[in-house]
Design an enzyme around this catalytic site. Structure first.
Site, PDB file in Angstrom:
ATOM      1  CE  LYS A  73      -4.320  -2.018   1.712  1.00  0.00           C
ATOM      2  NZ  LYS A  73      -5.343  -2.097   2.779  1.00  0.00           N
ATOM      3  CE  LYS A 125      -8.438  -8.921  -2.207  1.00  0.00           C
ATOM      4  NZ  LYS A 125      -8.636  -9.121  -0.786  1.00  0.00           N
ATOM      5  CE  LYS A 160     -17.284  -2.936  -2.115  1.00  0.00           C
ATOM      6  NZ  LYS A 160     -18.453  -2.630  -3.028  1.00  0.00           N
TER       7      LYS A 160
HETATM    8  P1  ATP Z   1     -11.225  -5.466  -0.756  1.00  0.00           P
HETATM    9  O1  ATP Z   1      -9.881  -5.429  -1.145  1.00  0.00           O
HETATM   10  O2  ATP Z   1     -11.943  -6.156  -1.872  1.00  0.00           O
HETATM   11  O3  ATP Z   1     -11.758  -4.208  -0.432  1.00  0.00           O
HETATM   12  P2  ATP Z   1     -10.594  -6.641   1.499  1.00  0.00           P
HETATM   13  O4  ATP Z   1      -9.523  -7.700   1.786  1.00  0.00           O
HETATM   14  O5  ATP Z   1      -9.872  -5.214   1.641  1.00  0.00           O
HETATM   15  O6  ATP Z   1     -11.460  -6.370   0.231  1.00  0.00           O
HETATM   16  P3  ATP Z   1     -11.444  -6.651   3.993  1.00  0.00           P
HETATM   17  O7  ATP Z   1     -12.252  -5.710   4.781  1.00  0.00           O
HETATM   18  O8  ATP Z   1      -9.906  -6.207   4.234  1.00  0.00           O
HETATM   19  O9  ATP Z   1     -11.674  -6.362   2.597  1.00  0.00           O
HETATM   20  O10 ATP Z   1     -11.589  -8.124   4.201  1.00  0.00           O
HETATM   21  C1  ATP Z   1     -12.518  -8.634   4.724  1.00  0.00           C
HETATM   22  C2  ATP Z   1     -12.416  -9.977   4.774  1.00  0.00           C
HETATM   23  O11 ATP Z   1     -12.638 -10.557   3.488  1.00  0.00           O
HETATM   24  C3  ATP Z   1     -10.923 -10.650   4.966  1.00  0.00           C
HETATM   25  O12 ATP Z   1     -10.822 -11.621   5.815  1.00  0.00           O
HETATM   26  C4  ATP Z   1     -10.246 -10.815   3.492  1.00  0.00           C
HETATM   27  O13 ATP Z   1      -9.500 -12.055   3.531  1.00  0.00           O
HETATM   28  C5  ATP Z   1     -11.621 -11.578   2.892  1.00  0.00           C
HETATM   29  N1  ATP Z   1     -11.576 -11.450   1.242  1.00  0.00           N
HETATM   30  C6  ATP Z   1     -11.681 -10.159   0.464  1.00  0.00           C
HETATM   31  N2  ATP Z   1     -11.616 -10.500  -0.551  1.00  0.00           N
HETATM   32  C7  ATP Z   1     -11.790 -11.715  -0.748  1.00  0.00           C
HETATM   33  C8  ATP Z   1     -11.800 -12.516  -1.907  1.00  0.00           C
HETATM   34  N3  ATP Z   1     -11.978 -12.062  -3.247  1.00  0.00           N
HETATM   35  N4  ATP Z   1     -12.014 -13.949  -1.697  1.00  0.00           N
HETATM   36  C9  ATP Z   1     -11.898 -14.379  -0.473  1.00  0.00           C
HETATM   37  N5  ATP Z   1     -11.684 -13.689   0.576  1.00  0.00           N
HETATM   38  C10 ATP Z   1     -11.756 -12.248   0.638  1.00  0.00           C
END
Ligand code: ATP
Ligand code: LTN
Length: 335
Positions: A115, A198, A201
């Site tokens: 990041k 993956k 967002k």
């Molecule tokens: P994004 O990057 O999509 O905003 P994120 O990982 O930032 O998602 P978080 O709030 O950090 O969202 O994560 C919430 C949970 O969802 C974490 O435990 C993360 O590992 C899981 N997660 C996020 N995206 C995926 C995905 N595509 N497949 C499986 N698990 C996911």
């Protein structure tokens, strides 16, 4: 006191809606674990401050996150559901963790490195650097045995274990050493438009993301435009048929069918029929959940009551751990 193992997890309220990856990768496990475990789940609003959210949106997103978690199946009677900032012990123990963690080991966290590399040092807030120590505090305050998260959080759990062990050997055996409860590959959901990344967002386009709060027509359209391949067979083959495999994973996970059973449901059918079938399952799965979340959001007083009870239950556990920690370090309690 409960004799069940404890679990704790957290999710950031950074968006209006959770997506299918958040549900299948994390929240689905939270719902399952609340029966067999003494479960603590928090909406980690303090972590989300590292993204500098707009205050008006942030307030809405935090409450919407709580509503979605309940709509997805968290039962506030069965688990302790709360907002991180409502329990000040999180910030307090985080400072202790920051005084235990080495600058070098914190600098090696890949999430921070990724990041901060994206935004550059001058635009990276210090909170992003100390983020893992706040997460360690979240976990250790509750003496959690297990932490259900996606694969991307493994390194943070390792750091939490190291910090807990360091404290226990330096001062006193206060902390339970937690383990990650991390799903095997396969439960990772990919972007519908780019099935090698993956579902996230942070993706450039929203077209590959299934948001649970989106209208059914929008999600149907997104699934029908999902990227596939030039073959015709609905078969799981992650390497050569990433798009079809991702849709099969989604279909199987939401219907509780194995991949083989899911393939069988579409034997002899074309990709058009397959996508229609997946879209129906997704839309029908989320329809009542979205309705329930919207209904909950109409009564913020009720949600706030749930959160108050959650914060009281969480606070009692957290304050005891914080007191023991301070004592072990030689901090004099206020008379
Ligand atoms: P994004 O990057 O999509 O905003 P994120 O990982 O930032 O998602 P978080 O709030 O950090 O969202 O994560 C919430 C949970 O969802 C974490 O435990 C993360 O590992 C899981 N997660 C996020 N995206 C995926 C995905 N595509 N497949 C499986 N698990 C996911
Ligand atoms: N860093 C996590 C969110 C998070 C968390 C936690 C997860 C904050 N504190 C404690 C488990 C336990 C993420 O980005 N998914």
């Amino acid at each position: 006191m409960s004799t069940k193992d404890r679990v704790l997890s957290g999710i950031q309220p950074t968006h209006d809606s959770f997506h299918l990856g958040n549900y299948l990768g994390a929240v689905k496990q939270w719902v399952e674990l609340q029966d067999s475990h003494d479960a603590f789940y928090c909406v980690v609003d303090l972590h989300a401050l590292t993204t500098s959210p707009d205050p008006t949106k942030f307030r809405k997103q935090t409450l919407a996150s709580v509503a979605q978690l309940i709509a997805l199946g968290l039962d506030p009677e069965q688990c302790t559901l709360f907002i991180q900032s409502h329990v000040p012990a999180h910030n307090q123990l985080a400072w202790v963790m920051e005084c235990l963690a080495g600058f070098g080991e914190a600098s090696r966290m890949t999430q921070f490195k990724d990041k901060s590399a994206k935004s550059g040092a001058d635009r990276t807030v210090v909170g992003l650097f100390t983020y893992p120590m706040l997460m360690a505090a979240d976990i250790l305050l509750y003496q959690a045995h297990q932490v259900p998260v996606g694969e991307d959080q493994r390194q943070h759990i390792e750091l939490t274990r190291d910090l807990a062990q360091r404290f226990n050997t330096t001062y006193k055996e206060i902390f339970t050493i937690p383990s990650g409860y991390i799903l095997k590959a396969g439960a990772k959901i990919y972007d519908l438009q780019d099935p090698t990344s993956k579902m996230s967002k942070s993706a450039e386009s929203p077209n590959g993301i299934i948001d649970l709060m989106d209208a059914p027509e929008i999600n149907t359209k997104k699934i029908k435009s999902a990227v596939t391949d030039t073959e015709r067979e609905v078969k799981f083959d992650e390497k050569n048929k990433a798009g079809i495999s991702n849709l099969l994973t989604i279909y199987g996970a939401l219907t509780n069918k194995s991949i083989a059973e899911s393939e069988k449901d579409f034997e002899g059918k074309g990709y058009g029929d397959f996508k229609t079938g997946v879209a129906e399952v997704v839309v029908e799965f989320f329809r009542p959940i979205r309705a329930k979340a919207l209904e909950l959001l109409e009564d913020p007083t009720h949600l706030n009551k749930i959160l108050k009870i959650g914060a009281e239950k969480a606070g009692a556990v957290a304050e005891k751990t914080l007191k023991d920690t301070y004592d072990a370090m030689g901090i004099i309690p206020r008379a």
